[in-house]
Each structure stands twice: as C-alpha cells, then as structure tokens.
Design a protein around this motif. Structure first.
Motif, PDB file in Angstrom:
ATOM      1  N   VAL A 116       5.182  11.195 -37.076  1.00 25.02           N
ATOM      2  CA  VAL A 116       5.452   9.796 -36.527  1.00 25.02           C
ATOM      3  C   VAL A 116       6.295   9.911 -35.338  1.00 25.02           C
ATOM      4  O   VAL A 116       6.757  10.952 -35.029  1.00 25.02           O
TER       5      VAL A 116
ATOM      6  N   CYS B  67      16.955   7.011 -35.010  1.00 25.38           N
ATOM      7  CA  CYS B  67      15.960   7.630 -36.104  1.00 25.38           C
ATOM      8  C   CYS B  67      16.196   9.254 -35.812  1.00 25.38           C
ATOM      9  O   CYS B  67      16.375   9.869 -36.743  1.00 25.38           O
TER      10      CYS B  67
ATOM     11  N   CYS C  29       9.866   9.273 -33.758  1.00 24.15           N
ATOM     12  CA  CYS C  29      11.271   9.116 -34.450  1.00 24.15           C
ATOM     13  C   CYS C  29      12.152   8.858 -33.124  1.00 24.15           C
ATOM     14  O   CYS C  29      12.610  10.086 -32.512  1.00 24.15           O
TER      15      CYS C  29
ATOM     16  N   ASP D  98      11.569  10.024 -47.157  1.00 27.42           N
ATOM     17  CA  ASP D  98      10.542  10.000 -46.185  1.00 27.42           C
ATOM     18  C   ASP D  98      10.405   9.001 -45.087  1.00 27.42           C
ATOM     19  O   ASP D  98      10.612   7.994 -45.367  1.00 27.42           O
ATOM     20  N   VAL D  99      10.271   9.592 -44.004  1.00 25.75           N
ATOM     21  CA  VAL D  99      10.091   8.763 -42.550  1.00 25.75           C
ATOM     22  C   VAL D  99       8.567   8.963 -42.253  1.00 25.75           C
ATOM     23  O   VAL D  99       8.201   9.918 -41.859  1.00 25.75           O
ATOM     24  N   VAL D 100       7.873   7.839 -42.744  1.00 19.62           N
ATOM     25  CA  VAL D 100       6.217   7.874 -42.668  1.00 19.62           C
ATOM     26  C   VAL D 100       5.865   6.805 -41.488  1.00 19.62           C
ATOM     27  O   VAL D 100       4.571   6.678 -41.593  1.00 19.62           O
ATOM     28  N   HIS D 101       6.859   6.042 -41.210  1.00 20.38           N
ATOM     29  CA  HIS D 101       6.351   4.993 -40.164  1.00 20.38           C
ATOM     30  C   HIS D 101       7.001   5.208 -38.676  1.00 20.38           C
ATOM     31  O   HIS D 101       8.177   5.740 -38.826  1.00 20.38           O
ATOM     32  N   HIS D 102       6.419   5.013 -37.660  1.00 21.52           N
ATOM     33  CA  HIS D 102       7.033   4.980 -36.456  1.00 21.52           C
ATOM     34  C   HIS D 102       8.298   4.544 -36.392  1.00 21.52           C
ATOM     35  O   HIS D 102       8.483   3.157 -37.182  1.00 21.52           O
ATOM     36  N   ASP D 103       9.438   4.932 -36.051  1.00 20.65           N
ATOM     37  CA  ASP D 103      10.696   4.420 -35.917  1.00 20.65           C
ATOM     38  C   ASP D 103      11.173   4.497 -34.470  1.00 20.65           C
ATOM     39  O   ASP D 103      11.683   5.672 -34.376  1.00 20.65           O
ATOM     40  N   TYR D 104      11.412   3.292 -33.980  1.00 19.99           N
ATOM     41  CA  TYR D 104      11.737   3.720 -32.387  1.00 19.99           C
ATOM     42  C   TYR D 104      13.577   3.121 -32.418  1.00 19.99           C
ATOM     43  O   TYR D 104      13.919   3.220 -31.179  1.00 19.99           O
TER      44      TYR D 104
END
Length: 134
Positions: free
Chosen positions: A43, A49, A45, A11-17
């Motif tokens: 979020v 990402c 991505c 799961d990608v659940v945090h902002h990812d720059y």
C-alpha cells in the motif's frame, strides 16, 4: 510448562496518507506493548504512517510505497517545518533511512508542504528493513 499464544499482527492494508502524529504514535505503542509485529502491505504509506517503520518488529512489502517529507505545524500554506518533530521522525528510522530523510528535509529548504520523497518497500529492504513473508 506455560505456552503463550503467538502475538497477532498490526497490519497496514489500506493506503494511509498520514495525518496528525499522535494517533500513529498511540497505535504504534499499543502494538509494541502487545508484542505485535507491524506489517506494512503493498500500500501507500505516507507521512505519519512511516512512523510504523520504527516498530521493533516491522516488515514491509516490496510493493509498498513510502512517502517522506518534513513535518510541519500550521496550515498547508502557512506552516513551518517543526525541527523537534523532524527529530522524532528521524529517530524512528534506521540510520541509512534517517540520513536520506534528513538530506531530503534539508534539500527542500523548509517548503511546507514539502515534496514527498517516495521509496518502495524493496528500496527500504536495501536499507536494512525486513521484508514481510506474506
């Protein structure tokens, strides 16, 4: 009869720059080898990402925001667009998104860093990506 436990999810659940490509590719391969679906929540991505969209079993939240730009090598003010890495990114995307991405790369004429093309999860769903059923 043998039963296997359902695979957990990546799961990608945090902002990812984004960032260096290698860690993203490694995490994607690990999730794929375990049979985990990749779920991208509501979020941001960006950049590397977005490689997670290439997972066999990926899904996106309609509220997620994805940022695409041409990958480059070098510093943020002295870098150059990397055609080989651009091809890697393009190959991770479904054909409709691939066309949009490559058109964006061409339109930015090698600007480093190039402006981000922002697309929502809902827009990606219209391009053939599966929405997550949270």
């Amino acid at each position: 009869m043998l039963f296997s436990a359902p695979a957990s999810a990546f799961d990608v659940v945090h902002h990812d720059y984004g960032g260096r490509v290698e860690p993203y590719v490694a995490r994607l391969h690990a999730a794929e080898s375990r049979g985990e679906p990749v779920r991208i929540g509501p979020v941001e991505c960006d950049s590397s990402c977005t490689l997670y969209l290439g997972a066999r079993h990926s899904c996106v939240s309609p509220g997620a925001v994805f940022g695409f730009h041409a990958p480059w090598v070098g510093g943020p003010t002295s870098g150059v667009v990397d055609p080989q890495m651009t091809a890697v990114f393009a190959s991770a995307y479904k054909p409709p998104l691939r066309r949009i991405f490559l058109n964006h790369v061409r339109a930015t004429r090698g600007m480093v860093p190039g402006p981000l093309l922002k697309l929502s999860g809902a827009q990606l769903a219209s391009l053939g990506y599966r929405l997550c059923g949270y």
